[in-house]
Scaffold this active site. Structure first.
Site, short mmCIF file in Angstrom:
data_model
loop_
_atom_site.label_atom_id
_atom_site.label_comp_id
_atom_site.label_asym_id
_atom_site.label_seq_id
_atom_site.Cartn_x
_atom_site.Cartn_y
_atom_site.Cartn_z
N GLY A 1 46.61 35.24 38.46
CA GLY A 1 47.04 36.51 39.03
C GLY A 1 46.08 37.62 38.68
O GLY A 1 44.89 37.39 38.45
N LYS B 1 57.66 30.34 37.26
CA LYS B 1 57.93 31.61 37.93
C LYS B 1 56.86 31.82 39.00
O LYS B 1 55.69 32.04 38.69
CB LYS B 1 57.88 32.78 36.94
CG LYS B 1 58.16 34.12 37.63
CD LYS B 1 57.49 35.27 36.94
CE LYS B 1 57.70 36.59 37.67
NZ LYS B 1 57.29 36.59 39.09
N TRP C 1 50.97 34.44 44.96
CA TRP C 1 51.43 34.15 46.31
C TRP C 1 50.33 33.66 47.24
O TRP C 1 50.62 33.19 48.33
CB TRP C 1 52.05 35.42 46.93
CG TRP C 1 51.21 36.64 46.70
CD1 TRP C 1 51.40 37.59 45.73
CD2 TRP C 1 50.02 37.03 47.39
NE1 TRP C 1 50.40 38.54 45.79
CE2 TRP C 1 49.54 38.22 46.82
CE3 TRP C 1 49.31 36.50 48.49
CZ2 TRP C 1 48.40 38.88 47.26
CZ3 TRP C 1 48.16 37.15 48.93
CH2 TRP C 1 47.72 38.32 48.32
N CYS D 1 40.86 34.41 45.15
CA CYS D 1 40.12 34.82 43.94
C CYS D 1 38.65 34.45 44.04
O CYS D 1 37.79 35.18 43.56
CB CYS D 1 40.74 34.16 42.71
SG CYS D 1 42.43 34.68 42.36
N GLU E 1 43.65 32.39 34.91
CA GLU E 1 42.72 32.46 36.06
C GLU E 1 43.01 33.78 36.75
O GLU E 1 44.06 33.93 37.37
CB GLU E 1 42.92 31.26 36.99
CG GLU E 1 41.77 31.07 37.97
CD GLU E 1 41.99 31.78 39.28
OE1 GLU E 1 41.45 32.91 39.44
OE2 GLU E 1 42.71 31.24 40.14
N LEU E 2 42.08 34.71 36.61
CA LEU E 2 42.34 36.08 37.06
C LEU E 2 41.46 36.41 38.26
O LEU E 2 41.23 35.58 39.11
CB LEU E 2 42.13 37.03 35.89
CG LEU E 2 42.93 36.65 34.62
CD1 LEU E 2 42.61 37.59 33.47
CD2 LEU E 2 44.42 36.62 34.90
N GLU F 1 37.53 44.03 42.13
CA GLU F 1 37.85 43.09 43.19
C GLU F 1 38.61 43.75 44.33
O GLU F 1 39.60 44.44 44.11
CB GLU F 1 38.71 41.96 42.61
CG GLU F 1 39.11 40.90 43.62
CD GLU F 1 39.97 39.82 43.00
OE1 GLU F 1 39.75 38.64 43.33
OE2 GLU F 1 40.86 40.16 42.20
#
Length: 457
Positions: A208, A156, A132, A264, A230-231, A361
């Protein structure tokens, strides 16, 4: 079950709700995507590019409405929203303009044959699972190059951004994208396996949390699916020297508080050498306290709300725990007594690198300042993490900055900048920050069949 709803982050009020797709309807989405792919992959590249350019024009024309939607959904302030939307249009045009170059066959040494080359061919249907915090750009970075490749996408989006995700799909349809090639789906997270287990679905991209990435990657491995992840990040911004410490502190605080710290690649750990530390910390506190916290459409807003009540409360709890672990809270870090998901921006120091806050994080508006004894200690602190997404080095000596930056363990290092991304250069990380790359030529070849052709006379 995922609940898809627009809950205005500025007021806390639910404005719209959307029904999740029943499990029994999922095969129909895959059928349409597969049929769409079979026709789309035969569409000439210049025709695909024309559709993306038309899409870019529509994004430009609808920028204000698109920005207002995400301002309500997740609280992004107007100026930052307009910047995100502009990047989507720029990405569409770049992918349309550069696909032919990067998807052209790669010619190899003949090596005993008459000729050898590799064709970069589409795989088929892909699943996108996006967050989001950048509701349009995260989609664009994955979708637009893969549409140029000839893949079809089932998307999604996060459950708090149902309106923006459908708006993106509607603009692609208006631009002329054929039916089935791109579908927005209100998919319950527990049903991801229903899509990935289908043989026609060839891979997925997820941006996410680490937990979500690990969960979906395990499913993908079970069915031999290709993936890009991609975290999270705990990105260092290393300050080695500066002729203007107050200006630099203000700049870095502004970068950290952009999107309410929910980025991120945000400069989460500001590592400052000892002789600049005290001045930098004092100026950082001033900058945070001078930041106006307000609604996304306030012309003077410096920081908007956090995306959701749960996110806001988790951030405050993480800050409170850091203080109990010995960190020093200089300002902020509290809920604001007003409607919506607002909090005051925090400045924290004396963080134990091995504590929860030091290791993990914090996805929110907290400026975290670390003291380094010298440059060697600064590099040690920068690399004292299991993440590895973005990093930055700040110095007036560019050669020193480049040398130092090359020693940081990260997928991306910027000298005298941070939080940059664009279609022209790769984006991605290492270690707990994920794997694979988006943007530039890497975006075109992440989900292709690198098909070797060798011709013998």
């Amino acid at each position: 079950m995922s609940k898809f709803a627009v809950t205005n982050a500025n007021t806390g009020q639910v404005e719209e709700e959307f029904a999740s797709v029943p499990k029994e309807e999922i095969p129909g989405y895959i059928d349409r995507a597969h049929d769409g792919h079979l026709a789309w992959k035969q569409t000439p590249l210049h025709e695909r590019g024309a559709i993306l350019r038309k899409f870019a024009d529509l994004v430009d024309a609808n920028a204000d409405e698109m920005t207002d939607i995400i301002g309500r959904e997740m609280g992004k302030v107007k100026k930052q929203g307009l910047g995100e939307v502009d990047k989507v249009a720029r990405t569409a045009r770049w992918m349309a303009d550069n696909a032919a170059t990067h998807l052209a066959p790669t010619h190899l040494a003949a090596a005993g044959a008459a000729s050898s080359y590799v064709r970069h061919q589409p795989l088929g249907v892909l699943l996108g699972i996006m967050p989001w915090n950048f509701p349009y750009n995260q989609i664009a970075r994955f979708v637009l190059p893969n549409l140029m490749v000839g893949n079809a996408i089932i998307m999604k989006q996060a459950s708090i951004c149902p309106k923006s995700s459908q708006y993106f799909a509607d603009l692609l349809t208006e631009a002329g994208l054929p039916s089935g090639v791109y579908q927005n789906i209100y998919l319950d997270s527990s049903h991801a396996e229903e899509i990935l287990k289908d043989f026609r679905v060839k891979g997925f991209s997820l941006t996410g949390s680490e937990g979500a990435g690990a969960s979906v990657a395990a499913i993908a491995a079970k069915y031999y699916k290709r993936a890009v992840l991609e975290l999270g990040g705990n990105d260092p911004a290393v300050v080695l020297d500066s002729k203007d410490v107050p200006a630099l502190a203000k700049k870095l605080v502004g970068l950290r508080l952009a999107n309410a710290g929910q980025v991120c690649t945000s400069p989460k750990r500001m590592i400052v050498v000892d002789d600049l530390y005290d001045e930098f910390l004092a100026e950082a506190v001033k900058a945070a306290e001078a930041t106006k916290v307000s609604t996304f459409d306030d012309p003077d807003v410096g920081m908007g709300p956090v995306s959701s009540e749960g996110a806001r409360d988790d951030i405050v709890a993480m800050i409170d725990k850091a203080v109990s672990d010995g960190a020093t809270l200089h300002t902020g870090g509290k809920k604001l007594d007003r409607p919506g998901w607002f909090m005051s921006p925090a400045v924290i120091s004396d963080i134990d690198p091995k504590s929860d806050l030091g290791c993990n994080e914090l996805f929110g508006p907290a400026v975290m300042v670390y003291r380094a004894k010298d440059e060697e200690d600064a590099l040690r602190l920068a690399n004292d993490t299991e993440y590895g997404l973005m990093s930055s080095v700040w110095t007036d000596d560019l050669e020193k900055g480049e040398r130092f930056g090359a020693e940081i363990n990260a997928g991306m290092t910027l000298i005298n900048s941070h939080m940059e991304s664009g279609p022209e250069y790769p984006f991605g990380g290492i270690n707990r920050s994920g794997y694979g790359r988006e943007n530039a030529q890497w975006a075109f070849q992440a989900f292709t069949n690198e098909h070797l052709i060798r011709v013998h006379a």
